[in-house]
Scaffold this motif. Structure first.
Motif, mmCIF file in Angstrom:
data_model
loop_
_atom_site.group_PDB
_atom_site.id
_atom_site.type_symbol
_atom_site.label_atom_id
_atom_site.label_comp_id
_atom_site.label_asym_id
_atom_site.label_seq_id
_atom_site.Cartn_x
_atom_site.Cartn_y
_atom_site.Cartn_z
ATOM 1 N N ARG A 56 41.192 13.688 61.667
ATOM 2 C CA ARG A 56 42.471 13.812 62.267
ATOM 3 C C ARG A 56 43.470 14.590 61.470
ATOM 4 N N PRO A 57 42.929 16.009 61.304
ATOM 5 C CA PRO A 57 43.878 16.992 60.652
ATOM 6 C C PRO A 57 45.067 17.261 61.216
ATOM 7 N N GLN A 58 45.297 16.970 62.609
ATOM 8 C CA GLN A 58 46.462 17.190 63.321
ATOM 9 C C GLN A 58 47.436 16.186 63.312
ATOM 10 N N SER A 59 46.976 14.897 63.060
ATOM 11 C CA SER A 59 47.875 14.021 63.018
ATOM 12 C C SER A 59 49.132 13.893 61.840
ATOM 13 N N ASP A 60 49.984 13.145 61.917
ATOM 14 C CA ASP A 60 50.839 13.295 60.888
ATOM 15 C C ASP A 60 51.111 11.756 59.983
ATOM 16 N N PRO A 61 50.486 11.457 58.884
ATOM 17 C CA PRO A 61 49.960 12.579 57.956
ATOM 18 C C PRO A 61 48.550 12.819 58.429
ATOM 19 N N PRO A 62 48.060 14.125 58.057
ATOM 20 C CA PRO A 62 46.783 14.474 58.317
ATOM 21 C C PRO A 62 45.698 13.747 57.466
ATOM 22 N N MET A 63 44.697 13.235 58.261
ATOM 23 C CA MET A 63 43.509 12.229 57.454
ATOM 24 C C MET A 63 42.171 12.841 58.018
ATOM 25 N N PHE A 64 41.494 13.377 57.136
ATOM 26 C CA PHE A 64 40.137 13.627 57.286
ATOM 27 C C PHE A 64 39.146 13.567 56.188
ATOM 28 N N GLY A 65 37.990 13.544 56.301
ATOM 29 C CA GLY A 65 37.066 13.582 55.282
ATOM 30 C C GLY A 65 35.451 13.892 55.878
ATOM 31 N N ILE A 66 34.709 14.334 55.077
ATOM 32 C CA ILE A 66 33.403 15.081 55.260
ATOM 33 C C ILE A 66 32.427 14.022 55.284
ATOM 34 N N ALA A 67 32.617 12.549 55.075
ATOM 35 C CA ALA A 67 31.415 11.921 55.039
ATOM 36 C C ALA A 67 30.754 11.579 56.176
ATOM 37 N N ALA A 68 31.354 11.562 57.278
ATOM 38 C CA ALA A 68 30.368 11.343 58.572
ATOM 39 C C ALA A 68 29.654 12.495 58.851
ATOM 40 N N LEU A 69 30.354 13.594 58.652
ATOM 41 C CA LEU A 69 29.762 14.919 59.118
ATOM 42 C C LEU A 69 28.451 15.063 58.081
ATOM 43 N N LEU A 70 28.821 14.898 56.829
ATOM 44 C CA LEU A 70 27.500 15.146 55.831
ATOM 45 C C LEU A 70 26.438 14.251 55.997
ATOM 46 N N PHE A 71 26.950 12.852 56.650
ATOM 47 C CA PHE A 71 25.733 12.166 57.087
ATOM 48 C C PHE A 71 25.138 12.540 58.060
ATOM 49 N N GLY A 72 25.777 12.963 59.197
ATOM 50 C CA GLY A 72 24.942 13.364 60.519
ATOM 51 C C GLY A 72 24.159 14.637 60.293
ATOM 52 N N THR A 73 24.730 15.644 59.390
ATOM 53 C CA THR A 73 23.858 16.688 59.247
ATOM 54 C C THR A 73 22.706 16.252 58.513
ATOM 55 N N VAL A 74 22.856 15.459 57.382
ATOM 56 C CA VAL A 74 21.542 15.103 56.530
ATOM 57 C C VAL A 74 20.610 14.407 57.424
ATOM 58 N N VAL A 75 21.018 13.397 58.217
ATOM 59 C CA VAL A 75 20.289 12.513 58.711
ATOM 60 C C VAL A 75 19.576 13.158 60.002
ATOM 61 N N SER A 76 20.330 13.923 60.767
ATOM 62 C CA SER A 76 19.513 14.606 61.880
ATOM 63 C C SER A 76 18.599 15.590 61.506
#
Lengths: 434, 361
Positions: free
Chosen positions: A176-196
């Motif tokens: 959620r980089p658009q929310s205030d304050p912005p909050m984002f991380g790559i954990a789920a992306l890394l997980f999804g990329t590696v697992v798939s």
């Protein structure tokens, strides 16, 4: 003979200067002169040698050193005109125009350092052409470096420690980089990329190797040619199409299969999906995304493997047969070890595709930004699919674009690491590659 | 090692069963096992009341493998049983994978064919809403062809020159670095290439998306493919040809342009076409760089442009909230056109490769 004074001819003299001492006509005297020339070149000697060289033309090739000093003068010059014409034509006729003759002085001065035999003749055309070729290669390096630099630079606002991001870049499961304050991380992306990608490799690579073996060593030759062409064609089908096939065909058709997996293998946790109540709850899961990726990399991997298997030396295979091996033993002892490096490189090619695949995954997965080891649960994201899906809304917030670029940077680094490992492994096994 | 094997007397095939040959399964073993497997699977289906045929097919295949391997093990021994198992699995891989892959193509044709018409190829999507029929891919075709052509103009010279460098000049650390980075570049995901061009071209200058930006990203993806395949083609040119030319005193660059390149020309054209085909279907960079316009834009240097992959993406995106009746048809039609375009490039490339193989000797 000596009157031939085309620019190319002189050009040749300049280059061939170092070999001039070997001219056969004046014998020992010249050899002595040559050794002097090699240590202390004078203008006079240089011009004299050059004159001799001219009479010998293109025969300054390596065999000059081996030439008998008593070779009759008449034979060598006779062969010269043709060669000299080629030289003149070659040097003068190209797009570079005639090569300006260089003053002999400089050629004499440059002579001493050169080898007595080789006398490299570097022409302007050669220099320009080599420059172009090397420049093209250099451009590649520049592009690669630029990719890294630009991505790091533009992603910096999102990845710098102490930035506006209140989440931890590596552990936060949210985007959620658009929310205030912005909050984002790559954990789920890394997980999804590696697992798939891992699912794609586990499913796809063995089958791809099987197809390659079938085409290269089992199918009749005629069938094999046709099949090889078909596999090559399939390798060119755009990934978008595989994504559409996954969304429209595979997702609805595999709901029953997924529900069956959950029912009988739910205890493995991986295939469990406790919240599911009916078959239609299943669908856009990481497992299916992995299978779509597997189908996508199948043709690519098997096309490369097939090429490698076909190159197995006939003698090795015959040797295995002669020792009484069965077909499978022949393949296991002769074909597979020979193709190991090729298979690894094919698998890495497939892995690279799977890691970076954007559209097929974006179509099949339903995004959720949470890590779940229940592979049948709908949800899951990869770096690439997130970039594609979140790009539209990213420019509305200051951190949106940098966050996506950061995701791209991590993807870039991961593929870089995977590729480097593959290179290293292949380099180690290189002695098997013909 | 001077034994002449050709004059060795050939052993006459003996009609008698040799003591040296172990027991074998009869020739009808495989079909028989298949029938048994299928029969058993169908029996299970009705006994256990399985729904659907897919389970039955899988069960039949598994039963076939088990029965055949077991039988072979008991008669022929462990090695032959292993051999049979491996053969069966390899055949199974083929059936289980190539058939679905071909079916994907059939599926695309099935879904996309109804959409194709003269109208579909000659009209753009301007003013056609998601719930309306009609519209076409003309704008997207224009954009795709222009962008891919521009990408080829940039990437192919760079690729071929790099290949020339690696084959003809490449020695030492620099050549090794180039080889390594060509490999690494092959692995650069298309979306990363898109992001890169986005950061330095659009983000840097604040420009709006335009067609040529997409071309640049496609060129980055095309270069390593072009290098790899051209390099292979150049290496096929026999060493003798180069040596003969150099021995005549022809400068190296003339040797390359007059001897090496013409000899490898058909191969180079093939590799160029394959490189083009490889990037023509790329979607990811276009999302970032070109955007999508549903009207016709001939100018790749200004304004959004429609492309075939982006048109599919756009139509699929408009699926939600609508019946999807028309958007689906158009999306599949555009996808089919894209596949046909890519396959056409491939077929031409392979025909060329077959017609004019690199001359030898």
């Amino acid at each position: 003979m000596t009157s031939a004074s085309a620019p190319g001819d002189r050009d040749n003299n300049d280059g061939g200067d170092g070999t001039a001492p070997h001219r056969p006509d004046t014998g020992d005297q010249l050899h002595k002169a040559a050794s002097e020339h090699a240590t202390d070149a004078t203008d006079a000697m240089a011009s004299r040698l050059a004159a001799n060289a001219r009479s010998d033309g293109a025969h300054s090739a390596p065999d000059a050193g081996a030439a008998d000093t008593r070779t009759p003068d008449s034979t060598a010059p006779r062969a010269v005109p043709d060669d000299e014409e080629i030289f003149a034509e070659a040097a003068a006729g190209g797009p570079m125009g005639p090569v300006p003759p260089q003053p002999k002085r400089s050629s004499g001065a440059s002579g001493p350092s050169e080898s007595e035999i080789s006398g490299s003749a570097v022409r302007l055309g050669d220099r320009i052409f080599k420059g172009l070729a090397a420049g093209a290669g250099g451009l590649l390096l520049v592009v690669m470096a630029a990719i890294a630099v630009f991505l790091i630079w533009k992603a910096w606002p999102a990845i710098k420690p102490g930035g506006e991001n209140v989440g931890n870049l590596f552990t936060t499961q949210a985007w959620r980089p658009q929310s205030d304050p912005p909050m984002f991380g790559i954990a789920a992306l890394l997980f999804g990329t590696v697992v798939s990608s891992v699912i794609a490799m586990l499913v796809g690579v063995p089958i791809a190797i099987g197809i390659a073996l079938f085409i290269s060593h089992y199918a009749p030759r005629r069938v094999a040619t046709v099949l090889g062409a078909i596999v090559d064609l399939l390798a060119a089908v755009p990934s978008l199409v595989f994504g559409m096939w996954g969304l429209y065909f595979l997702v609805p058709k595999t709901q029953g299969f997924q529900s069956w997996l959950n029912q009988y293998f739910g205890w493995t946790y991986l295939f469990g999906y406790p919240d599911a109540t009916q078959a239609s709850d299943f669908g856009q899961s990481l497992l299916i995304a992995g299978i779509v990726l597997a189908v996508m990399i199948l043709p690519v991997v098997s096309a490369v493997c097939r090429e490698v298997f076909l190159q197995t030396p006939r003698e090795t295979i015959d040797a295995a047969w002669a020792l009484g091996a069965t077909k499978w033993e022949t393949i296991r002892t002769a074909v597979l070890p020979f193709g190991r490096a090729g298979m690894i490189s094919a698998a890495m090619l497939g892995l690279g595709r799977a890691l970076g695949e954007t559209i097929a995954v974006a179509l099949v997965l339903s995004s959720g930004f949470a890590i779940s080891w229940h592979l049948l649960e709908p949800g899951g994201d990869t770096f690439a699919s997130t970039i594609a899906l979140k790009f539209g809304e990213a420019s509305s917030s200051p951190l949106g674009i940098p966050a996506l670029i950061a995701a791209g940077l991590f993807l870039f680094v991961i593929t870089l690491i995977v590729n480097s490992i593959a290179r290293a492994v292949i380099a180690k096994k290189k002695d098997f590659v013909a | 090692m001077s034994t002449n094997l050709q004059t060795a007397p050939k052993a006459k095939p003996s009609a008698m069963r040799s003591q040296l040959v172990g027991a074998r399964l009869p020739k009808f073993a495989v079909p028989l096992t298949a029938i048994v497997g299928i029969a058993l699977a169908i029996g299970f289906k009705y006994l256990l009341s399985w729904s659907g045929w897919s389970t039955t097919v899988v069960a039949a295949a598994v039963l076939f493998v088990i029965v055949l391997t077991g039988w072979s093990f008991s008669v022929e021994g462990r090695r032959r049983a292993k051999d049979r198992l491996a053969s069966t699995l390899i055949y199974a891989c083929f059936v289980a994978a190539v058939v679905p892959l071909v079916l994907i193509l059939v599926y695309i044709v099935q879904r996309g064919w109804p959409a194709l018409s003269a109208n579909f190829f000659s009209h753009s999507m301007a003013g056609v809403g998601p719930d309306q029929p009609g519209g076409g891919i003309y704008h997207a075709l224009v954009g795709t062809l222009e962008q891919v052509a521009l990408a080829a103009v940039i990437a192919l010279p760079v690729g071929i020159f790099t290949a020339i460098y690696l084959v003809e000049y490449g020695k030492g650390a620099f050549a090794r670095a180039v080889t390594f980075f060509v490999d690494v570049m092959t692995g650069v995901p298309s979306i990363v290439a898109g992001l890169f061009v986005y950061t330095f071209l659009l983000l840097g200058t604040g420009a709006r998306p335009f067609g040529f930006a997409g071309s640049l990203a496609l060129a980055i993806l095309m270069i390593p493919v072009a290098v790899r395949s051209s390099e292979e083609m150049l290496r096929l040119v026999p060493r003798d040809l180069r040596d003969a030319s150099l021995a005549l005193g022809v400068p190296k660059w003339r040797t390359i342009t007059k001897i090496v390149l013409p000899t490898a020309m058909s191969g180079l054209i093939t590799s160029a076409l394959l490189a083009i085909a490889r990037v023509a279907g790329e979607t990811a960079p276009l999302i970032l760089l070109v955007g999508y316009a549903d009207r016709i834009n001939f100018n790749p240097f200004s304004g959004d442009q429609g492309t075939l992959p982006m048109m599919v993406w756009d139509q699929l995106g408009k699926r939600t909230g609508n019946s999807g009746e028309f958007t689906d048809g158009r999306a599949w039609g555009a996808a089919l056109t894209l596949v046909l375009l890519v396959l056409l490039l491939n077929v031409i490339a392979r025909l060329l490769a077959r017609l004019a193989q690199p001359k030898r000797g």
